[in-house]
Design a protein around this motif. Sequence first.
Motif, PDB file in Angstrom:
ATOM      1  N   ALA A  32     -44.596 -68.170 -27.805  1.00 28.62           N
ATOM      2  CA  ALA A  32     -43.871 -68.661 -28.973  1.00 28.62           C
ATOM      3  C   ALA A  32     -44.658 -68.447 -30.260  1.00 28.62           C
ATOM      4  O   ALA A  32     -44.678 -69.303 -31.143  1.00 28.62           O
ATOM      5  CB  ALA A  32     -43.522 -70.135 -28.792  1.00 28.62           C
ATOM      6  N   THR A  33     -45.324 -67.302 -30.360  1.00 27.40           N
ATOM      7  CA  THR A  33     -46.032 -66.923 -31.586  1.00 27.40           C
ATOM      8  C   THR A  33     -45.593 -65.519 -31.967  1.00 27.40           C
ATOM      9  O   THR A  33     -44.824 -64.866 -31.246  1.00 27.40           O
ATOM     10  CB  THR A  33     -47.564 -66.950 -31.407  1.00 27.40           C
ATOM     11  N   THR A  34     -46.091 -65.032 -33.084  1.00 24.59           N
ATOM     12  CA  THR A  34     -45.719 -63.688 -33.523  1.00 24.59           C
ATOM     13  C   THR A  34     -46.219 -62.605 -32.577  1.00 24.59           C
ATOM     14  O   THR A  34     -45.764 -61.456 -32.664  1.00 24.59           O
ATOM     15  CB  THR A  34     -46.269 -63.416 -34.928  1.00 24.59           C
ATOM     16  N   ARG A  35     -47.130 -62.935 -31.670  1.00 24.31           N
ATOM     17  CA  ARG A  35     -47.609 -61.934 -30.708  1.00 24.31           C
ATOM     18  C   ARG A  35     -46.468 -61.391 -29.865  1.00 24.31           C
ATOM     19  O   ARG A  35     -46.503 -60.227 -29.435  1.00 24.31           O
ATOM     20  CB  ARG A  35     -48.694 -62.543 -29.813  1.00 24.31           C
ATOM     21  N   ARG A  36     -45.473 -62.218 -29.592  1.00 26.53           N
ATOM     22  CA  ARG A  36     -44.325 -61.752 -28.808  1.00 26.53           C
ATOM     23  C   ARG A  36     -43.703 -60.519 -29.454  1.00 26.53           C
ATOM     24  O   ARG A  36     -43.337 -59.558 -28.764  1.00 26.53           O
ATOM     25  CB  ARG A  36     -43.290 -62.870 -28.691  1.00 26.53           C
ATOM     26  N   HIS A  37     -43.580 -60.526 -30.761  1.00 24.46           N
ATOM     27  CA  HIS A  37     -42.956 -59.413 -31.473  1.00 24.46           C
ATOM     28  C   HIS A  37     -43.918 -58.225 -31.591  1.00 24.46           C
ATOM     29  O   HIS A  37     -43.527 -57.077 -31.366  1.00 24.46           O
ATOM     30  CB  HIS A  37     -42.505 -59.879 -32.851  1.00 24.46           C
ATOM     31  N   ASP A  38     -45.165 -58.491 -31.947  1.00 27.72           N
ATOM     32  CA  ASP A  38     -46.148 -57.411 -32.078  1.00 27.72           C
ATOM     33  C   ASP A  38     -46.350 -56.688 -30.754  1.00 27.72           C
ATOM     34  O   ASP A  38     -46.369 -55.453 -30.695  1.00 27.72           O
ATOM     35  CB  ASP A  38     -47.483 -57.971 -32.568  1.00 27.72           C
ATOM     36  N   TRP A  39     -46.524 -57.452 -29.690  1.00 29.73           N
ATOM     37  CA  TRP A  39     -46.826 -56.826 -28.406  1.00 29.73           C
ATOM     38  C   TRP A  39     -45.604 -56.170 -27.783  1.00 29.73           C
ATOM     39  O   TRP A  39     -45.743 -55.244 -26.980  1.00 29.73           O
ATOM     40  CB  TRP A  39     -47.462 -57.844 -27.469  1.00 29.73           C
ATOM     41  N   TYR A  40     -44.412 -56.634 -28.127  1.00 32.37           N
ATOM     42  CA  TYR A  40     -43.215 -55.914 -27.700  1.00 32.37           C
ATOM     43  C   TYR A  40     -43.200 -54.529 -28.337  1.00 32.37           C
ATOM     44  O   TYR A  40     -42.908 -53.525 -27.679  1.00 32.37           O
ATOM     45  CB  TYR A  40     -41.958 -56.684 -28.080  1.00 32.37           C
ATOM     46  N   GLN A  41     -43.504 -54.458 -29.646  1.00 28.47           N
ATOM     47  CA  GLN A  41     -43.551 -53.169 -30.323  1.00 28.47           C
ATOM     48  C   GLN A  41     -44.601 -52.251 -29.687  1.00 28.47           C
ATOM     49  O   GLN A  41     -44.385 -51.051 -29.535  1.00 28.47           O
ATOM     50  CB  GLN A  41     -43.861 -53.360 -31.814  1.00 28.47           C
ATOM     51  N   ALA A  42     -45.740 -52.814 -29.330  1.00 31.03           N
ATOM     52  CA  ALA A  42     -46.853 -52.010 -28.814  1.00 31.03           C
ATOM     53  C   ALA A  42     -46.637 -51.566 -27.371  1.00 31.03           C
ATOM     54  O   ALA A  42     -47.033 -50.456 -26.995  1.00 31.03           O
ATOM     55  CB  ALA A  42     -48.158 -52.794 -28.924  1.00 31.03           C
ATOM     56  N   THR A  43     -46.038 -52.432 -26.550  1.00 33.31           N
ATOM     57  CA  THR A  43     -45.957 -52.152 -25.113  1.00 33.31           C
ATOM     58  C   THR A  43     -44.548 -51.964 -24.586  1.00 33.31           C
ATOM     59  O   THR A  43     -44.374 -51.443 -23.472  1.00 33.31           O
ATOM     60  CB  THR A  43     -46.604 -53.295 -24.305  1.00 33.31           C
ATOM     61  N   GLY A  44     -43.528 -52.415 -25.333  1.00 35.84           N
ATOM     62  CA  GLY A  44     -42.160 -52.345 -24.852  1.00 35.84           C
ATOM     63  C   GLY A  44     -41.789 -53.473 -23.912  1.00 35.84           C
ATOM     64  O   GLY A  44     -40.650 -53.523 -23.411  1.00 35.84           O
TER      65      GLY A  44
END
Length: 358
Positions: free
Chosen positions: A265-277
Motif C-alpha cells: 500500500a505504498t507507491t512501490r506498488r506502482h513503481d515496481w509494476y512499471q519495472a517488473t510487470g
Amino acid sequence: MTIVEDLLVGPRGRRFCWEVVLATVREEPDDDTLFWASYWISVRRGERVSLFGPGSSVPRPAPSDDRIVAAVEALFGAADPSSATLDQALVALGRVAESARWWQGPDAEDVLLATVVPRSLLERIAATVAAAPGVQALSGPVPSVRQWSVTPDTPGFDAPARPAGQVLTEWRDELLGERSHGLDDPVDAPISGTWWTTPPSGLLDTTTERDGRGPLGLWAVEDHTGWERAEVAPALVDASTRTAVVDDAEDWSALCRAASIDVTATTRRHDWYQATGRDGAWVVPDWAALAERFDAVHLTLRGWLRASGTAVPIDDTTASVIAGWTPDTTVWLRDPRPALGASTTWEWDNGQNGWFRA
C-alpha cells in the motif's frame, strides 16, 4: 553456476554482455536498425522522444525482429568482447548500473535483449564475454576484509555520523508511516515515490576494488547523480563479522522471509509494476529487525547481475525487488562499524574514461 549462466539469468547480466560488446567494437557497422528499434519502442510506450537532423521529420518504419537480430549479429561480429580489459569491463558495469531504472519500465535495449534477441545468440555473446580477461578479473574472488568507503564530493553526501540503531529505527518508523497510500488507484497509474530497497542512508556502506582501479562504489552506482569526485577510505573489516550474503534471488527471498515489512500500500506498488510487470503484494527486508541477527548485509556482484530489478518471489503471493544497490556493496547495520583509515581523493577522467587518484 558458471559466469555464462550468471550473465544470462537477469536483465543486468544480459545488459552487461551488451555493454562489453559495445565497448569492444572495432568498426561499427553502417546500420541504424538498432537506433530505430529503440526509437519505436520508446514511442509506443508513450515516452517523449525527439529526432533531429536530416530526415527527422519522417521517421523510418519500425524494423522487423529479423532485421533487429541481424543487426545484433553484425555488431557482435564487428566487436572483440573476448579481449575486453578490466577497465572496459568496469566502464561497462557502470553503464549497466546507470541504465537500471526500477521506478519505470526497462529501457529499449533491455526490452530488445529480453524479448527479441534469441537465447542462442545471447548464449554465444555471454560465452565470449565471460572469457575476457577483464571480465574474469572483475568477477573473480576478492578478499572480503579489504573494503573501501566512498563519499562523493557533492552536497547531500556525508559520512555516517549517527548511531546505526537510531538510523534504522527512524527508517522503520518512516516506512510504516508511508503505508497509507491505499490500493484504490489502478496499478498503472502515474504514481511514483520511494522505489529502492537498500538499507537507509546514514549507515556505512563499502565495496571492494579490482587491481588498484578503485572500489566498485566509484564505478557502478544505480541512479547516479553525476558526481565525478569522491573521497575513498579503507575500512578496517573484522573477518568474524556476521554478514548476510545475497548471492542470488533466493538469498534475498530468505532475508525477506526472516523479517520483512509489507509495502504493497505504498507507491512501490506502482513503481515496481512499471519495472517488473508484476501486480501483487510486495515486501522489503526489515533492516531494523535483521540488524539483531547480522552485523552487515552484502550484495555480491553475482547476485546483482542475476537478480537486480526482478520480481523476487517470497512466497506464493508476495514478492520483493533488489533495487538501488551498487553491486558488491556491504552495508553495516550495527555499531561499532568498521573504522576508516586515511582517505584519498579520486576523480573521473573523461579523456581516459576512468577513475584515478587526484
